[in-house]
Design an enzyme around this catalytic site. Structure first.
Site, PDB file in Angstrom:
ATOM      1  N   LYS A  68       2.082 -29.832   6.313  1.00  0.00           N
ATOM      2  CA  LYS A  68       3.052 -30.927   6.450  1.00  0.00           C
ATOM      3  C   LYS A  68       2.607 -31.922   7.530  1.00  0.00           C
ATOM      4  CE  LYS A  68       6.437 -27.949   7.019  1.00  0.00           C
ATOM      5  NZ  LYS A  68       5.793 -26.692   6.548  1.00  0.00           N
ATOM      6  N   THR A  69       2.152 -31.412   8.663  1.00  0.00           N
ATOM      7  CA  THR A  69       1.673 -32.286   9.741  1.00  0.00           C
ATOM      8  C   THR A  69       0.433 -33.050   9.295  1.00  0.00           C
ATOM      9  OG1 THR A  69       2.548 -30.777  11.423  1.00  0.00           O
ATOM     10  CG2 THR A  69       0.863 -32.349  12.130  1.00  0.00           C
TER      11      THR A  69
END
Length: 364
Positions: A68-69
């Site tokens: 996600k990051t």
């Protein structure tokens, strides 16, 4: 007072973080896996760039370690803009959020990790910022109070969470793009391991890459972490090349078995089998018996144990399934196996009754 150990520890942490950043892909084309999410993001980003607009706000959710990051940074790169990174727990007061928002530039990406942990008062400040790109302030009290609106540049909020269900409905609805990240297949993880080994300038055999991928619990973060640790063993115990023999030896030393389960997984499962006859048992009880944090069990360990068929969630608690007994060499009596079968049949019947009642109520 100066402490040399603190400096060494800080340096090591920075080196580890830098190593992890090196392994992150920088473009959607270089991002392996999550094909449906990538395809949709390519369309949204291309459309926004053609219109010379900011990308709509993006919510990324799924288990930890799936990228996600990394996707948030890729979105900023693809939009050719800056990114400001923070997390929900770091924004304690509304003033902290106001300070962040007021420093944003046009089309900039604001990434908030663990966005489900934002305070309610901070959320309320965020609503007009997301919809109208403005901040509303109330100055004074009583009849003399005045409302002041401060305009903001058009920006893109990328929120990441492992618990989408804990987001309030008003906040969730203000994201124009929702993307759920799924667990990775072994084939995708093999590609990630081989790409990361090239970045780390380490040779790895195809069989060794497959072994690492198979024990990575469907998670790229774990695959890269295991790769770096096995590389250490290859350089110290071997000749620098990661072979199947070195990989098997290293993973054994780290206590990771052929399914990717470690000592904590073993502790959780055996606590349930030996102390509670395999369940059903509540999460807090499992945590107390195993000595692990309940939140860590639920977020980090339980999803994979559910996925491989070792655990089952029921309204009455967690239950160990026959596969867990076989894997850890615990005998499962025919009576206990029948109890598990009867228990799940009863749960299915009760669930069917609840579904029938709901349907009947809706028809009436």
């Amino acid at each position: 007072m100066y402490d040399g150990n603190e400096l060494i520890s800080s340096t090591l942490v920075e080196q580890e973080a830098e190593s992890e950043n090196i392994l992150r892909p920088q473009t959607l084309e270089g991002y392996i896996g999550q094909d449906k999410v990538k395809e949709n993001l390519m369309v949204y980003i291309s459309a926004a760039r053609r219109r010379n607009e900011n990308l709509d706000h993006v919510l990324l959710y799924g288990p930890p370690g799936l990228g996600k990051t990394t996707l948030a940074h890729i979105i900023a790169n693809e939009m050719h803009t800056r990114i400001t990174v923070t997390s929900g727990p770091a924004i304690e007061k509304a003033a902290d959020l106001v300070a962040l928002l007021s420093k944003l530039t046009e089309n900039e990406v604001l990434f908030i990790d663990e966005i489900h942990r934002l305070n309610h008062s901070v959320e309320e400040i965020l609503y007009p910022a997301l919809e109208d790109y403005a901040l509303d302030f109330i100055i004074g009290k009583g009849p003399s109070a005045k409302s002041i609106r401060l305009s903001l540049p058009r920006f893109t909020l990328v929120g990441a969470t492992t618990k989408a269900g804990r987001l309030s409905a008003p906040l969730r609805d203000r994201f124009g793009v929702h993307a759920r990240l799924e667990m990775y297949s072994t084939e995708q993880l093999v590609k990630i391991v081989r790409n990361s080994s090239k970045v780390l300038e380490t040779e790895i055999d195809a069989e060794a890459a497959a072994m690492l991928a198979g024990r990575s619990r469907g998670t790229p973060r774990i695959a890269n972490r295991l790769l770096k640790r096995v590389r250490d063993f290859a350089q110290v115990k071997g000749e620098g090349r990661i072979t199947p023999e070195i990989t098997d030896f290293a993973l054994s030393c780290m206590g990771i078995d052929e399914l990717g389960l470690d000592g904590v997984d073993r502790n959780i499962i055996l606590s349930m089998i030996d102390k509670f006859n395999g369940g059903p048992v509540g999460l807090e009880t499992v945590a107390a018996a195993s000595g692990e944090d309940a939140g860590t069990i639920e977020d980090v360990y339980e999803p994979y144990l559910l996925q491989i068929g070792f655990l089952a969630r029921t309204p009455r608690g967690r239950v160990c399934l026959p596969a867990a007994y076989r894997h850890y060499g615990r005998s499962l009596s025919s009576d206990r196996e029948s109890q598990i079968s009867i228990f799940f049949n009863r749960e299915e019947r009760e669930e069917g009754k609840r579904s029938y009642s709901i349907i009947t109520c809706r028809r009436s």
